[in-house]
Design an enzyme around this catalytic site. Sequence first.
Site, PDB file in Angstrom:
ATOM      1  N   CYS A  73       0.935  -1.036  -0.093  1.00 23.76           N
ATOM      2  CA  CYS A  73       0.021   0.273   0.010  1.00 23.76           C
ATOM      3  C   CYS A  73       0.857   1.221   0.041  1.00 23.76           C
ATOM      4  CB  CYS A  73      -0.756  -0.175   1.202  1.00 23.76           C
ATOM      5  SG  CYS A  73      -1.648   1.653   1.452  1.00 23.76           S
ATOM      6  N   CYS A 160      -7.819   1.391   0.192  1.00 22.55           N
ATOM      7  CA  CYS A 160      -7.346   0.731   1.421  1.00 22.55           C
ATOM      8  C   CYS A 160      -7.136  -0.969   1.141  1.00 22.55           C
ATOM      9  CB  CYS A 160      -8.133   0.715   2.622  1.00 22.55           C
ATOM     10  SG  CYS A 160      -7.543   0.016   3.929  1.00 22.55           S
ATOM     11  N   GLN A 283     -18.117  -7.582  14.902  1.00 19.62           N
ATOM     12  CA  GLN A 283     -16.661  -7.822  14.751  1.00 19.62           C
ATOM     13  C   GLN A 283     -16.449  -7.588  13.067  1.00 19.62           C
ATOM     14  OE1 GLN A 283     -14.707  -9.060  16.865  1.00 19.62           O
ATOM     15  NE2 GLN A 283     -15.640 -10.051  18.253  1.00 19.62           N
ATOM     16  N   GLU A 333     -23.915  -7.517  29.483  1.00 23.16           N
ATOM     17  CA  GLU A 333     -22.945  -6.483  28.536  1.00 23.16           C
ATOM     18  C   GLU A 333     -23.378  -5.090  28.898  1.00 23.16           C
ATOM     19  OE1 GLU A 333     -20.815  -5.859  26.036  1.00 23.16           O
ATOM     20  OE2 GLU A 333     -21.524  -3.744  26.184  1.00 23.16           O
ATOM     21  N   ASP A 382     -15.029 -12.078  27.824  1.00 18.81           N
ATOM     22  CA  ASP A 382     -14.424 -11.420  26.504  1.00 18.81           C
ATOM     23  C   ASP A 382     -14.485 -10.105  26.792  1.00 18.81           C
ATOM     24  OD1 ASP A 382     -13.285 -10.601  24.073  1.00 18.81           O
ATOM     25  OD2 ASP A 382     -15.177 -11.252  23.158  1.00 18.81           O
ATOM     26  N   CYS A 409      -8.454  -9.474  23.770  1.00 18.92           N
ATOM     27  CA  CYS A 409      -7.754  -8.710  22.830  1.00 18.92           C
ATOM     28  C   CYS A 409      -6.501  -8.090  23.226  1.00 18.92           C
ATOM     29  CB  CYS A 409      -8.610  -7.863  22.254  1.00 18.92           C
ATOM     30  SG  CYS A 409      -9.201  -6.481  23.484  1.00 18.92           S
TER      31      CYS A 409
HETATM   32  N1  SAH Z   1     -17.985 -10.847  23.114  1.00 23.42           N
HETATM   33  C1  SAH Z   1     -18.511  -9.821  22.149  1.00 23.42           C
HETATM   34  C2  SAH Z   1     -17.965  -8.489  22.596  1.00 23.42           C
HETATM   35  C3  SAH Z   1     -16.675  -8.427  22.993  1.00 23.42           C
HETATM   36  S1  SAH Z   1     -15.963  -6.582  23.261  1.00 23.42           S
HETATM   37  C4  SAH Z   1     -18.108 -10.129  20.755  1.00 23.42           C
HETATM   38  O1  SAH Z   1     -17.331 -11.187  20.607  1.00 23.42           O
HETATM   39  O2  SAH Z   1     -18.443  -9.572  19.862  1.00 23.42           O
HETATM   40  C5  SAH Z   1     -16.134  -6.295  24.825  1.00 23.42           C
HETATM   41  C6  SAH Z   1     -17.159  -5.946  25.224  1.00 23.42           C
HETATM   42  O3  SAH Z   1     -17.518  -5.502  26.553  1.00 23.42           O
HETATM   43  C7  SAH Z   1     -18.025  -4.632  24.597  1.00 23.42           C
HETATM   44  O4  SAH Z   1     -19.276  -4.633  24.005  1.00 23.42           O
HETATM   45  C8  SAH Z   1     -18.095  -3.421  25.988  1.00 23.42           C
HETATM   46  O5  SAH Z   1     -19.327  -2.842  25.547  1.00 23.42           O
HETATM   47  C9  SAH Z   1     -18.320  -4.268  26.839  1.00 23.42           C
HETATM   48  N2  SAH Z   1     -17.836  -3.932  28.377  1.00 23.42           N
HETATM   49  C10 SAH Z   1     -17.021  -3.254  28.452  1.00 23.42           C
HETATM   50  N3  SAH Z   1     -16.925  -2.700  29.958  1.00 23.42           N
HETATM   51  C11 SAH Z   1     -17.798  -3.887  30.606  1.00 23.42           C
HETATM   52  C12 SAH Z   1     -18.311  -4.107  31.846  1.00 23.42           C
HETATM   53  N4  SAH Z   1     -17.635  -3.746  33.133  1.00 23.42           N
HETATM   54  N5  SAH Z   1     -19.273  -5.089  31.981  1.00 23.42           N
HETATM   55  C13 SAH Z   1     -19.835  -5.587  30.833  1.00 23.42           C
HETATM   56  N6  SAH Z   1     -19.565  -5.337  29.712  1.00 23.42           N
HETATM   57  C14 SAH Z   1     -18.498  -4.344  29.410  1.00 23.42           C
END
Ligand code: SAH
Length: 460
Positions: A73, A160, A283, A333, A382, A409
Amino acid sequence: MTVKKNDIHNITITDIGDHGEGIGKADGYTLFVKNTLPGEEVKTLVVKANKSYGYGKALEIIKPSPHRIVPPCSAAGRCGGCTLQHLEYQEQLKLKQNKVKQDLIRIGGFESACVPPVIGMDEPWHYRNKAQYPVSRSKSTIDIGFYSLGSHNITVCDNCLIGSRANKKILDAIKSFMERNNVSAYNEETGKGLVRHILIREGRFTGEIMVCLVVNSNSFKYKKELISSLDNIKNIRSIVINHNTLRSNVIMGDKCETIWGSDYITDSIGDLKFKISALSFFQVNPAQTYKLYSKALEFADLKGNETVIDAYCGIGSISLFLARQAKKVYGVEIIEAAVENAKENAKLNNIDNAEFYTGKAEDVVPLLYNEKGVTPNVMVVDPPRKGCDKSLLELMLRMEPQKIVYVSCDSATLSRDLKILCSNGNYNLDKVQPVDMFPMTYHVETVCLLTKQNINVLAD
Ligand code: SAH
């Protein structure tokens, strides 16, 4: 000798930082240098010198890494998006595997952690299903591209290589629409001008496209002109105006107006369907997401009679992925809109054994456990980059699920949290699997399986 701004040093790059930049030392002083690789000897100009570390600019790569390549790129090196394009893809995967391993050893204390090769992509290009282009006007031209690393200067880039192939045509059409109709672009400094960002989303499997213009106004008088400029682009299902009049870095405003077609596009991960609107989280690399979730499912090893809690569940994608093989899944969430999406997605896929709750995981999971008597056999977490709240980790130790599947992540906070869960022989770190969700960047996603240690003191 102290290292000062404007000094020039020849340094050897020994490590790589969180943003993919090389790290080396000049007389013991740490310098971060963009676009350099471990093993390289680099003639470096010090551009900023803080007390204990500084930033350098590579003037010359005196001894290049054997794995350095010419990035395909033309914006690479300036654009803040791809920070590793100058490294062979297979080496990117090795670098990420090593990062996870080193974090597990250094931060987690898992000396013997076995980290298998990162699950990569066969074709690590054009993988993103979402692109957000800032728009600005320099004297005579409209600039569309991405922010440069660490600044809000736009690196012009309309082609991109990690984005969809359809984007260029759409950007060209919007640019000529703006030129023809004298539509202004937003200026961050003055807060004036109309078009702030162009958001393009594409269903990777359905091919459906959404075009969303983020404008600095509560109205938009060019609807007809915009719609007709996109007229002959295939697969557009939705044209949306998002109104954002705030003087902040936040890209999207709260208010969306669909001016043509549907409010959403659809896409799938495996055999699950998802509705994606302009504001919803999804995602960005669904092909790799499928591989990640499949590993999470394999690690959970569900037989059909389990209760699962999926904390930090977003729009419920992992919850729904597991629900078909479990008795019941509880998703938690913090963002209400995401929970609404999760509930809709459950309906869309005819899944009726998943329940979703809004709130902080560290607040809601204790309520589920103490007041609703939910005792999970499998706990999935997650969390965002900062990792799990400590009180949630402590609660997990009390709830004693047979398995914990940790999707992360950020391998540094992952390692910190695993150390807590595995202390005193509570859980055993059984499996680790990194997955490359973001080729050409230094990000790496990791899924881990922890199993409860059933220590029977009477057994020999
Ligand atoms: N498991 C999902 C998203 C993971 S990203 C997937 O695979 O698509 C992390 C997520 O945690 C986000 O959606 C964010 O809004 C949420 N988050 C952040 N802090 C948090 C908390 N204290 N309790 C619950 N959710 C939370």
